[in-house]
Design a protein around this motif. Structure first.
Motif, PDB file in Angstrom:
ATOM      1  N   GLU A   1       0.804  -1.226   0.000  1.00 17.65           N
ATOM      2  CA  GLU A   1       0.000   0.000   0.000  1.00 17.65           C
ATOM      3  C   GLU A   1       0.834   1.272   0.000  1.00 17.65           C
ATOM      4  O   GLU A   1       0.289   2.367  -0.159  1.00 17.65           O
ATOM      5  CB  GLU A   1      -0.900  -0.001   1.241  1.00 17.65           C
ATOM      6  CG  GLU A   1      -0.128  -0.137   2.540  1.00 17.65           C
ATOM      7  CD  GLU A   1      -1.043  -0.280   3.742  1.00 17.65           C
ATOM      8  OE1 GLU A   1      -0.533  -0.177   4.861  1.00 17.65           O
ATOM      9  OE2 GLU A   1      -2.245  -0.475   3.541  1.00 17.65           O
ATOM     10  N   ASP A   2       2.173   1.157   0.192  1.00 21.33           N
ATOM     11  CA  ASP A   2       3.033   2.344   0.199  1.00 21.33           C
ATOM     12  C   ASP A   2       3.437   2.806  -1.190  1.00 21.33           C
ATOM     13  O   ASP A   2       4.167   3.779  -1.340  1.00 21.33           O
ATOM     14  CB  ASP A   2       4.308   2.061   1.014  1.00 21.33           C
ATOM     15  CG  ASP A   2       4.005   1.899   2.494  1.00 21.33           C
ATOM     16  OD1 ASP A   2       2.975   2.438   2.943  1.00 21.33           O
ATOM     17  OD2 ASP A   2       4.794   1.232   3.187  1.00 21.33           O
ATOM     18  N   ILE A   3       2.956   2.091  -2.230  1.00 25.50           N
ATOM     19  CA  ILE A   3       3.376   2.441  -3.595  1.00 25.50           C
ATOM     20  C   ILE A   3       2.900   3.841  -3.965  1.00 25.50           C
ATOM     21  O   ILE A   3       3.644   4.659  -4.513  1.00 25.50           O
ATOM     22  CB  ILE A   3       2.853   1.394  -4.598  1.00 25.50           C
ATOM     23  CG1 ILE A   3       3.529   0.047  -4.346  1.00 25.50           C
ATOM     24  CG2 ILE A   3       3.095   1.858  -6.027  1.00 25.50           C
ATOM     25  CD1 ILE A   3       3.061  -1.049  -5.274  1.00 25.50           C
ATOM     26  N   LEU A   4       1.628   4.132  -3.670  1.00 28.38           N
ATOM     27  CA  LEU A   4       1.079   5.443  -4.031  1.00 28.38           C
ATOM     28  C   LEU A   4       1.814   6.570  -3.303  1.00 28.38           C
ATOM     29  O   LEU A   4       2.088   7.627  -3.878  1.00 28.38           O
ATOM     30  CB  LEU A   4      -0.422   5.481  -3.725  1.00 28.38           C
ATOM     31  CG  LEU A   4      -1.296   4.521  -4.542  1.00 28.38           C
ATOM     32  CD1 LEU A   4      -2.741   4.617  -4.081  1.00 28.38           C
ATOM     33  CD2 LEU A   4      -1.185   4.844  -6.031  1.00 28.38           C
ATOM     34  N   THR A   5       2.134   6.349  -2.031  1.00 28.46           N
ATOM     35  CA  THR A   5       2.842   7.380  -1.260  1.00 28.46           C
ATOM     36  C   THR A   5       4.230   7.647  -1.847  1.00 28.46           C
ATOM     37  O   THR A   5       4.655   8.795  -2.014  1.00 28.46           O
ATOM     38  CB  THR A   5       2.972   6.940   0.208  1.00 28.46           C
ATOM     39  OG1 THR A   5       1.676   6.656   0.729  1.00 28.46           O
ATOM     40  CG2 THR A   5       3.631   8.033   1.031  1.00 28.46           C
TER      41      THR A   5
ATOM     42  N   LYS B   1       4.015   9.608  -5.087  1.00 27.97           N
ATOM     43  CA  LYS B   1       3.787  11.039  -4.871  1.00 27.97           C
ATOM     44  C   LYS B   1       5.088  11.733  -4.438  1.00 27.97           C
ATOM     45  O   LYS B   1       5.404  12.844  -4.889  1.00 27.97           O
ATOM     46  CB  LYS B   1       2.706  11.244  -3.822  1.00 27.97           C
ATOM     47  CG  LYS B   1       1.317  10.828  -4.285  1.00 27.97           C
ATOM     48  CD  LYS B   1       0.290  11.055  -3.179  1.00 27.97           C
ATOM     49  CE  LYS B   1      -1.116  10.634  -3.616  1.00 27.97           C
ATOM     50  NZ  LYS B   1      -2.110  10.832  -2.534  1.00 27.97           N
ATOM     51  N   ILE B   2       5.818  11.057  -3.548  1.00 24.68           N
ATOM     52  CA  ILE B   2       7.109  11.635  -3.114  1.00 24.68           C
ATOM     53  C   ILE B   2       8.070  11.754  -4.303  1.00 24.68           C
ATOM     54  O   ILE B   2       8.788  12.749  -4.464  1.00 24.68           O
ATOM     55  CB  ILE B   2       7.724  10.763  -1.995  1.00 24.68           C
ATOM     56  CG1 ILE B   2       6.816  10.772  -0.760  1.00 24.68           C
ATOM     57  CG2 ILE B   2       9.120  11.252  -1.638  1.00 24.68           C
ATOM     58  CD1 ILE B   2       7.260   9.823   0.335  1.00 24.68           C
ATOM     59  N   TRP B   3       8.069  10.722  -5.133  1.00 19.38           N
ATOM     60  CA  TRP B   3       8.926  10.736  -6.327  1.00 19.38           C
ATOM     61  C   TRP B   3       8.583  11.906  -7.243  1.00 19.38           C
ATOM     62  O   TRP B   3       9.466  12.632  -7.710  1.00 19.38           O
ATOM     63  CB  TRP B   3       8.794   9.390  -7.054  1.00 19.38           C
ATOM     64  CG  TRP B   3       9.345   9.389  -8.446  1.00 19.38           C
ATOM     65  CD1 TRP B   3       8.646   9.438  -9.605  1.00 19.38           C
ATOM     66  CD2 TRP B   3      10.724   9.343  -8.815  1.00 19.38           C
ATOM     67  NE1 TRP B   3       9.483   9.424 -10.682  1.00 19.38           N
ATOM     68  CE2 TRP B   3      10.791   9.361 -10.226  1.00 19.38           C
ATOM     69  CE3 TRP B   3      11.909   9.282  -8.103  1.00 19.38           C
ATOM     70  CZ2 TRP B   3      11.977   9.324 -10.922  1.00 19.38           C
ATOM     71  CZ3 TRP B   3      13.110   9.249  -8.800  1.00 19.38           C
ATOM     72  CH2 TRP B   3      13.137   9.270 -10.191  1.00 19.38           C
TER      73      TRP B   3
END
Length: 1130
Positions: free
Chosen positions: A600-604, A607-609
């Motif tokens: 689930e941390d992929i989206l976060t 966004k940071i990228w």
């Protein structure tokens, strides 16, 4: 009441020195009085001739050219006095090459002296003939050497051996065989002194003619302990080369047994090589075996072979067959080891190293341990000897650690050790540490970390890291200590306020990173602790390495993947305030995490990228912008595929862009082997200069190829089957020698340098001026500069950005425009950025030194001081101007005060004949200083002062000028000491002309010396509220005033460094120009600064001048001025 009878410490010291000099010729160096030399040389008395010749040699030692006396000196070569003849020979040796035609006139006298009954005369004649290096008389010199090689006197035969290299330098190919025959004759001599000189001649004339050594091998080995020390060093090298070329390497030695594991196995099958368990364990170690292999290759191969092997892609070590090695039981090897064993305890450290080198190469592993205690004993000698010995022990310890492992305590640091010695000892300790000794060594390292020298503390941290990598059992303990070091309070916060602490922190993290590479899964918690300390660590290099570790091991364990999103949010928030290296690692780490993140941390992370990429694309530095575009394009397919369904994951992996990204950015979580020493490093023979300077010094020769000497004519040699009765009896060397005492004679050396005349006995007035309102340095900002680029690196601190705007910085930089940014980066690595600034009018702040010519105690109350003036005389440009201050310190008036030349006062009968007018024509002498008559002072009342200007033509003499001061009909002898800094006049030129003239004065016209400068520290401590950015200006002001106050120079330019570190003055450069008064030859001075502003600076002074003697003396004067601290009067 009677101050003239008072005694001070200075006067008592001078008196004691004068007492000790009574009965010696030391007074000749104070005042040679060369005016009467010509008449003394023509005297009929030998004592006066000796006096004249001694004065000539004293002038030669001080750098004066006295070749004009050559014809008069040559006439005395036929003198019957031994003392006169010796002095004449010394003079002729010095000037024979300059005046060859006149020297040829004395050849007949030399040949006559070769038959003299006195051996000293024969030796002097041979030395003089060999010193005249002319091809015309070379055959005569060869005949003389052949005759003297069979002379009954030891000293004459030794002089014949010393003359052979001079003959060889004349390139006499047609007489090469005759010269080599003489070398072989002298090598067979019974006298150790002759054999030592013959060995030196052998190395110069025929170093590869081992047939001469084979005939006398046993005799040379027997006589080796009795040869003089420096001859022993040469003879040891000759014997070692002969044994290797004749018999090859020893198969039981360290060099051969550790050379190749395959060769070791083959030898063990034959049963001819027996190794101990300890040494075999070291031989199995890959790094040790590889290093020993490299040492073996470097000892044997020459520079050309090394370069060809280094440039080749297939670096295969040379293989040795059975015919290229021998055994320790060989008689030739035994004799060599036996004769060099006593030399291991020689008083000369160079002899100890030479003997240790023989045992290191030729002795078996059981006997090579003999070199350990002698080398450790030499460590108790001088600092220079310790450094040389430690450089060689470092190589020995790396190739065979077990050799010095039991003696690790001898390499503990002493408080008196220099930094270079400390660094060598740390390297040796990290190489010889074992499981049993590492605990004691580690405790010692913990004390070294607290050393005030933070550079040494950083090296200690690096040594701890090497021990952790070599000894896995101690890796945990070492890591705990390094982590404690990182967590210390002074590593947190604004670390830039502490000098050197950031270096220790960076090195600690480098050591931790290298240790983690060994087994990353074990040290997961270490990485977590470092990541958690990111908020406290402010050093950019340390932060960059921690961020790199986070990206490299982002998929390691279970805790690190869960904390990635939180850490990336923190890094994205700090991105704009990070330094260049930290920004690059943030980009790399974010890309690595994006490749391996799941759940689930992929989206976060995406966004940071995106946020970090947007910031990077707008960054001022083009490296950041280029990296962001590269990574964005590289991961574009990965970002697009993550929008799709999960069933598309297989196609994503097959995507070429994704595979390429994983190859470039994929982290390594597996253990890696310990990095070995750089194999491209070159080693040189033990005890050689090349081993210290890390390159082949002139004259360096590697060992010959094993068994490269054919056996055809040498089977009966090596001295084993040859008895003493078989030696040639017609040489005359076996007879009893009555002239052995002649060997105690040592010839004087003529010193070409000139010692600078110091003014230690003079009272120097302070040259520190009061604070002036006008600034020394004026910085002008040209505002018409385009504001559309910022190609330089970002500034290190906010204060520096506030001090200089982009426009002013670009106007400061004196660099040509470049077409590409890449060329700017390449150029910045070669030369530091510097700012060209202009100097305001500082004439009012320059105060020349004031010297005492006559003190009131010796002048009946009259005080006379003088200082050199920068003004140019209107009478002649060759004159030096001096300002003389007369002061009446008594209670009675003084009359008729005048200062004249002492020689003039001798010629005149009384003071009535003295004319005080300056209109009289000044008759300059060619070789003697001259003084223009001074205007007389009629009267001087008590407390009154009077100024006069003196004009002197020194003729570049550095000796004191004797003057006579008349006052109240009394004569006071005084000495006026010249200052070479005022033998020049200012020569204002532009920086372009300066560089053009400097480019035409390279090589022999360029002289460089370094010294320590400390005057700026006092000036920096005066202003407690001064900004950091003003330190450069203070240093520049102090240096400029110090130079201009002690020499008549013109300041051309000042280049100040422009860098992020505002405490680093490295790169500060001041240029001065001048012209010599007598001939208007330009003399250029360049002063370059290295070091930190608050510490003593290393100042390099370079002088470019066509006049060699003047340039060297001027350089010495400038260095003495910079080293001398300024006198401050409260």
């Amino acid at each position: 009441m009677f101050p003239q009878f008072g005694a001070t410490a200075e006067s008592l010291s001078k008196a004691s020195t004068a007492v000790f000099r009574i009965g010696t010729d030391a007074h000749l160096y104070d005042d040679p009085e060369d005016v009467n030399i010509a008449s003394l040389l023509d005297s009929k008395f030998d004592s006066e001739k000796c006096e004249a010749l001694k004065r000539l040699l004293a002038l030669i030692a001080q750098g004066f050219d006295v070749s004009n006396f050559f014809p008069q000196v040559v006439k005395n070569v036929a003198s019957q006095s031994l003392e006169v003849k010796k002095l004449v020979y010394l003079y002729l040796l010095h000037y024979a090459e300059k005046r060859p035609n006149e020297a040829l006139l004395s050849i007949n006298c030399f040949q006559k002296d070769l038959g003299d009954t006195n051996p000293l005369v024969r030796a002097w004649a041979l030395r003089a003939m060999a010193g005249i290096r002319l091809h015309v008389i070379a055959p005569l010199v060869l005949v003389a050497v052949q005759k003297c090689a069979r002379d009954p006197s030891v000293y004459v035969r030794k002089c014949a051996a010393n003359a052979l290299p001079k003959l060889h330098d004349l390139r006499m190919e047609e007489h090469a065989s005759a010269i080599e025959e003489i070398v072989g004759l002298l090598l067979n001599d019974h006298s150790p002194g002759v054999v030592g000189a013959a060995a030196s001649a052998f190395m110069s004339v025929c170093p590869n003619n081992f047939s001469l050594i084979g005939r006398n091998y046993r005799r040379l080995c027997e006589i080796l302990p009795d040869v003089e020390e420096w001859g022993q060093i040469i003879l040891i090298g000759i014997l070692l080369r002969y044994v290797i070329a004749r018999h090859g390497l020893v198969k039981e030695s360290v060099m051969f047994s550790l050379y190749n594991n395959k060769d070791i196995d083959n030898l063990e099958e034959d049963g001819s090589c027996v190794t101990s368990n300890e040494d075999a364990a070291y031989a199995i170690d890959k790094s040790v075996s590889e290093l020993a292999n490299m040492i073996f290759q470097c000892y044997i191969e020459g520079p050309d072979e090394y370069l060809s092997r280094s440039s080749s892609t297939n670096r295969v070590a040379p293989k040795l067959d059975v015919s290229q090695y021998t055994s320790c039981s060989n008689d030739v090897v035994k004799i060599l080891l036996q004769c060099t064993s006593p030399l291991l305890w020689s008083n000369n450290s160079a002899v100890v190293l030479a003997a240790a080198g023989v045992h290191w190469i030729m002795a078996s592993k059981e006997y090579v341990k003999r070199i350990v205690k002698p080398l450790l004993f030499v460590l108790r000698s001088s600092s220079a000897s310790r450094y040389v010995v430690l450089c060689n022990i470092q190589v020995f310890a790396k190739a065979m650690p077990s050799l010095f492992a039991p003696h690790y305590q001898d390499f503990f640091i002493c408080s008196s050790d220099s930094y270079q010695i400390k660094a060598l000892k740390l390297d040796i300790l990290s190489s010889i540490a074992t499981d049993s000794s590492i605990s004691f060594i580690y405790k010692e390292f913990q004390d070294y970390i607290r050393d005030p020298d933070r550079r040494f503390a950083a090296d200690t941290v690096a040594a701890i890291g090497l021990c952790a990598q070599r000894l896995p059992k101690m890796a945990t303990s070492c890591l705990e200590g390094l982590l404690t070091l990182v967590r210390q309070e002074f590593f947190c916060g604004e670390i830039r306020s502490l000098d050197g602490e950031e270096v220790v922190l960076i090195q600690a993290i480098i050591s931790i990173k290298s240790t983690i590479k060994l087994e990353p899964p074990i040290y997961e918690k270490v990485i977590i602790q470092l990541v958690r300390s990111l908020d406290k660590i402010k050093v950019s290099a340390a932060r960059a390495m921690i961020i790199w570790m986070l990206g490299e091991y982002c998929s390691l364990g279970k805790i690190i993947p869960r904390m990635l999103s939180t850490v990336l949010k923190y890094l994205a928030r700090c991105f704009t305030s990070e330094a260049l290296e930290a920004k690059l690692q943030i980009l790399n780490t974010t890309a690595k995490v994006l490749l391996c993140i799941k759940g689930e941390d992929i989206l976060t992370v995406r966004k940071i990228w995106s946020y970090v990429i947007e910031l990077a694309e707008c960054d001022l530095n083009y490296d950041i912008r280029d990296r962001s575009r590269f990574l964005k394009k590289l991961l574009s397919s990965n970002l697009e595929s993550q929008h799709g369904e999960e069933e598309n994951s297989e196609s994503q992996k097959r995507d070429q862009s994704y595979v390429l990204a994983e190859c470039i950015l994929g982290g390594l979580t597996k253990a890696v082997t310990v990095p070995s020493e750089p194999i491209d490093y070159r080693f040189y023979l033990p005890g050689s200069l090349s081993q210290l300077v890390f390159h082949a010094a002139p004259g360096y020769e590697p060992l010959p190829k094993p068994c490269s000497l054919p056996y055809t004519d040498l089977d009966e040699f090596d001295g084993a089957a040859k008895s003493d009765s078989d030696e040639e009896d017609d040489l005359g060397t076996s007879r009893s020698l009555d002239e052995e005492s002649a060997s105690d004679y040592s010839s004087e050396q003529s010193i070409t340098g000139s010692d600078e005349v110091s003014g230690g006995d003079e009272s120097v007035s302070g040259n520190e001026g009061e604070d002036n309102a006008d600034p020394l340095i004026q910085i002008s900002d040209t505002g018409n500069v385009s504001d559309n680029q910022n190609g330089g690196a970002p500034s290190g601190t906010a204060g520096f950005r506030d001090l200089m705007s982009t426009k002013s910085l670009e106007s400061w930089l004196d660099e040509p425009t470049r077409s590409s940014k890449g060329s700017e980066i390449e150029h910045s690595q070669v030369r530091r950025s510097s700012a060209r600034i202009t100097i305001g009018n500082i004439g009012s702040r320059v105060k020349p030194k004031c010297y005492t010519l006559l003190d009131p105690a010796n002048g009946n109350g009259l005080k006379v001081n003088y200082s050199f003036s920068s003004e140019t005389s209107s009478i002649s440009s060759h004159l030096v101007c001096l300002e003389v201050l007369f002061e009446n310190c008594s209670l009675e008036p003084m009359f008729d005060i005048v200062l004249i030349d002492e020689d003039y006062s001798k010629n005149s009968g009384s003071t009535d004949q003295i004319s005080p007018t300056t209109e009289n024509t000044l008759k300059f002498h060619i070789d003697k200083p001259a003084l223009v008559s001074m205007e007389e002072i009629p009267s001087l009342e008590p407390g009154q002062t009077a100024n006069r200007t003196l004009l002197v033509h020194f003729h570049h003499h550095l000796l004191p000028l004797k003057l006579a001061l008349f006052c109240n009909d009394k004569k006071f002898p005084v000495k006026l000491r010249p200052d070479i800094g005022y033998f020049v006049k200012p020569h204002p030129i532009s920086i372009e002309d300066f560089r053009d003239k400097e480019s035409h004065l390279p090589g022999m016209f360029e002289y460089v010396r370094s010294c320590t400068f400390t005057d700026h520290i006092l000036e920096l401590n005066k202003g407690s509220n001064s900004l950091t950015e003003d330190k450069f200006l203070v240093i520049c002001e102090t240096l400029a005033l110090k130079m201009l106050s002690n020499a008549n120079l013109s300041l051309v330019s000042v280049d100040m460094p422009v860098a992020a570190n505002l405490d680093d003055a490295s790169g500060l450069c001041l240029r001065f120009s001048s012209e010599i008064l007598s001939n208007s030859i330009p003399c250029l001075i360049t002063v370059t600064v290295e070091g930190k502003c608050s510490d003593p600076l290393i100042v390099s002074v370079k002088v470019n001048c066509e006049e060699t003697v003047f340039g060297l003396n001027f350089l010495n004067r400038v260095v003495n001025v910079l080293v001398e601290p300024s006198v401050t009067h409260l």
